[in-house]
Each structure stands twice: as structure tokens, then as C-alpha cells.
Design an enzyme around this catalytic site. Structure first.
Site, mmCIF file in Angstrom:
data_model
loop_
_atom_site.group_PDB
_atom_site.id
_atom_site.type_symbol
_atom_site.label_atom_id
_atom_site.label_comp_id
_atom_site.label_asym_id
_atom_site.label_seq_id
_atom_site.Cartn_x
_atom_site.Cartn_y
_atom_site.Cartn_z
ATOM 1 N N ASP A 106 0.826 -1.214 0.000
ATOM 2 C CA ASP A 106 0.000 0.000 0.000
ATOM 3 C C ASP A 106 0.853 1.253 0.000
ATOM 4 O O ASP A 106 2.034 1.242 0.369
ATOM 5 C CB ASP A 106 -0.965 0.013 1.186
ATOM 6 C CG ASP A 106 -0.256 0.064 2.546
ATOM 7 O OD1 ASP A 106 0.861 -0.492 2.659
ATOM 8 O OD2 ASP A 106 -0.817 0.662 3.490
ATOM 9 N N GLU A 160 0.463 -1.286 5.908
ATOM 10 C CA GLU A 160 1.530 -0.688 6.714
ATOM 11 C C GLU A 160 1.318 0.807 6.899
ATOM 12 O O GLU A 160 1.571 1.351 7.985
ATOM 13 C CB GLU A 160 2.891 -0.943 6.054
ATOM 14 C CG GLU A 160 4.087 -0.596 6.919
ATOM 15 C CD GLU A 160 4.476 0.882 6.904
ATOM 16 O OE1 GLU A 160 5.140 1.355 7.854
ATOM 17 O OE2 GLU A 160 4.099 1.568 5.928
#
Length: 409
Positions: free
Chosen positions: A100, A161
Site C-alpha cells: 500500500d 503498513e
């Protein structure tokens, strides 16, 4: 022992690495863009296919979010990619990256631009699509070497994350407890400096409920939620400077309505950074005391959401041993591997909390991450892949001593 012939192969992969980074970065994979994350995972699966690893795509549990109106909702996460090779080896390494980025699918920053012969600007080029390509290329070099099979390895690419790794935390913890060394591919600074000790981080949302009333006719019957939250905020901000390294940042305040209504709802979001477990305990105690004190006011109730999702990462003996080994690799390659403490945090905090010594800035050299100026230095692709590959070679060949395993509860 010379590893030069094995490392020379990585130089031949420079153009391919750059092409892969550009392709990955042109796929939007903001943390909430699950289809985009799935496309990134598909491409990474193809890029990693030559490794011959067992591949798993794991669905993650939903995470809890608090909306600005105080409503608690569940939000879905993208899939986690896990690659495993040589699981029966006596020594195991955990390599971690994230799919991400901080740029949502409707963000204006979606494409890559070459700024000069050695600089690419683009979303996620440094943080951390460049790092993932470095990781997988280093593993390809290991698997081409005579040392393949001497160590077992597992790759985890998590999809959350950038929003705290709450959904993937259990998988990171389990993998860390089964490994001997952790390698994470967050970007280094542009000059190659790595992160050493990291502060822990807690993200919190505090919701205040009061009692609505007409601000003119019956002001005395109201209980002002904004005023109550303002007292909390003032006390929280006053904690700054009271304990070395502990910082509190109140980031958002919302609530209320028309001027003639005593507001019965308010919400604030804040972050606490701590340099040590002692600092975290102190901050948690102070926070609870403030909430208890303000909650004593008649007609006021406070609801706290959130936690310290990242524990402090301390440079203990095991981490110092691992950094010494990396320094020897850097010296062999003529690279500086200096490290300095940072207030930022990442999945390196999670691995350290599970007792696993790790280096968490093995990715590309770059900078301006989380902004539209994010950049990658192109020559760092092969450079950093060789650094990680050499670390893997030395461990797999038995040339280097493994760091002591930290004991955790």
C-alpha cells in the site's frame, strides 16, 4: 571469501528493476484501494515466480475505524502476500515489504516522471515499491547462488503498513517469532543513512458526549462537549516536554453545530510518540488520568479508541550485532551504512516487539516520501540489492555470526 561474481548478476538486472518499479508505481494502491492492491500483488507474484517459493494470499480481518461523527465501523483490508522457501532450514530470515501507499485512488499524484538521469519522481517509487523490487532481486541472487537452501526465508507483503498494520499485525508477529533475522525494505535516506532506533507510536480518537441545550434560554442545562474536549486537549499538549522524547500531537478536532446550541458531541484525534517502554507506560498513565479527571464533570462522558500499535524499537545487543554485520557488507561494497535514531515507525517496530532483530531501511535511496515530491535515486536499485544479497550470502555461507535472539513474553 569473494562474492563478486554472484553480485555481478544484479548489475545486469538494473534496467529490469527500474521497469518493474515504474510499472508498480503506476498502479494506484492506496491503503483503501483494495482492487489496486490486488493488481500490485498480481504483478509481484509474476516478478517473484522464478524464486520457486510457495505462494499464499491471505485474507485479513477487518479493522476498526472511528468516523468523524463518532460512529465505529469496520473497514476491509487488501490481501497479504506470503512467499516461503526452504522452510525446514535450520536458520530462517523474514523479509517484509508493503503493497500500500499513502496516495488514494482519487489523488492527483498517479504517474512517474524522470527528473534527471538518476532521479524518478512518482507515487510509491521509494516507499516502497522500489524497496520490494530490491528485496525480490536480492532473493533471486541468493537462489542463483551455491548457498540456496542453506537458509530458509519467508516474504510478507502486507497491504496496511501505511495505516498502522493493524490487520496484518498477527501475521507479522507469528513470522517474527519463527525467524532469526528480519529485513525490511523501507527507503533509506538519499545519502544512504539507515534508521536505527525508532520511537513507538500510538494513534487515538477521543469522543466527548455532553448534553444539548438552547444556548440562550437554557444554557445552564447544557453540557458543552467541545469545552470538555478542549480541557483534555490543553492537558495533553501540556505533557510535551515533561518526559524526554515523549511527544503528543493533537491532529484533528471536530464537533458542534449551530451557534445557538450547546454542543453535545466533539471528537479529537491525536498521536503519541515514545522512545522507550518506560515512556509509553508514562504516557498511558498520564492519558488515563486526564480522561478520568475531565470525565468527573457532570453530564460529560469520554470514550477513548486506539492504542500503541507500534512499540518502541530499541537498539539492543541483537540489533547492534546485526547492524555490525551490515556494516561489514557495506564496507565490502564501498557503501556507508550509518544509522541514526528516528521518530518515525514502521513494521520494524512490530518485528522488534516480537524479539526479532531487524534492519528496516534496506530499500532504495530516496526521499520526500508521503508527498508529491517523492523520489527514487535510480542507481540505488542495484546498489541496495547487492547490499541485501551480500548480507544473505554471508549468513547462508556461515561466514557471519547470527545475532542473539531476544527473549520475549
Amino acid at each position: 571469501m569473494t562474492y563478486a561474481p554472484l553480485l555481478e548478476w544484479i548489475d545486469t538486472q538494473q534496467d529490469n528493476m527500474l521497469s518493474e518499479v515504474l510499472a508498480l508505481s503506476e498502479i494506484n494502491s492506496g491503503s483503501a484501494n483494495i482492487p489496486g492492491i490486488e493488481k500490485v500483488i498480481d504483478r509481484l507474484s509474476d516478478f517473484a515466480s522464478s524464486l520457486g517459493a510457495e505462494e499464499e494470499r491471505l485474507e485479513l480481518p477487518p479493522r476498526t475505524d472511528v468516523l468523524d461523527n463518532g460512529e465505529v465501523v469496520e473497514s476491509e483490508s487488501g490481501p497479504l502476500l506470503r512467499l516461503t522457501k526452504w522452510p525446514n532450514a535450520n536458520r530462517r530470515i523474514l523479509l517484509v515489504g508493503h503493497s500500500d501507499t499513502v496516495y488514494p485512488k482519487d489523488h492527483s499524484f498517479q504517474h512517474c516522471t524522470k527528473l534527471d538521469e538518476n532521479t524518478i519522481n512518482g507515487p510509491g517509487v521509494a516507499d516502497m515499491k522500489g524497496g520490494i523490487v530490491v528485496m525480490l532481486t536480492a532473493l533471486q541472487a541468493l537462489e542463483r547462488s551455491p548457498y540456496a537452501g542453506n537458509i530458509g526465508w519467508q516474504v510478507i507483503i502486507n497491504p496496511d503498513e501505511e495505516i498502522g498494520s493493524f490487520a496484518s499485525a498477527q501475521h507479522l508477529d507469528q513470522a517474527a517469532r519463527a525467524a532469526d533475522v528480519g529485513m525490511i525494505f523501507e527507503p533509506a535516506l538519499a545519502d544512504g543513512t539507515l534508521a536505527g532506533a525508532r520511537k513507538g507510536s500510538g494513534n487515538f480518537t477521543l469522543v466527548a458526549h455532553g448534553r444539548a441545550a438552547h444556548a440562550g434560554r437554557e444554557h445552564h442545562l447544557g453540557r458543552n462537549a467541545i469545552a470538555a474536549l478542549a480541557r483534555v486537549i490543553s492537558l495533553l499538549d501540556g505533557l510535551n516536554g515533561q518526559m524526554d522524547g515523549v511527544t503528543i500531537n493533537v491532529a484533528k478536532l471536530t464537533g458542534g453545530g449551530p451557534n445557538n446550541v450547546v454542543p453535545d458531541f466533539a471528537l479529537c484525534r491525536f498521536n503519541i510518540r515514545v522512545p522507550s517502554p518506560e515512556g509509553q507506560s508514562w504516557a498511558e498513565k498520564q492519558l488515563q488520568q486526564i480522561i478520568d479527571d475531565v470525565s468527573q464533570a457532570d453530564g460529560i462522558s469520554l470514550e477513548l479508541h486506539g492504542s500503541f500499535g507500534r512499540q518502541p524499537k530499541v537498539m539492543d545487543k541483537a540489533h547492534q550485532q546485526l547492524f555490525s554485520l551490515l556494516k561489514s557488507c557495506g564496507d565490502d561494497l564501498g557503501l556507508s551504512t550509518e544509522a541514526k535514531a528516528t521518530g518515525g515507525c514502521c513494521d520494524g517496530n512490530n518485528l522488534a516487539a516480537a524479539g526479532l532483530a531487524n534492519i528496516d531501511t534496506l530499500g532504495v535511496r530516496g526521499g520526500a516520501i508521503h508527498s508529491t515530491d517523492e523520489f527514487l535515486l535510480i542507481d540505488s536499485l542495484s546498489e541496495r540489492a547487492k547490499l541485501s544479497a551480500l548480507l544473505l550470502f554471508k549468513l547462508a555461507a556461515g561466514e557471519a555470526s547470527w545475532p542473539d535472539r531476544t527473549t520475549t513474553a
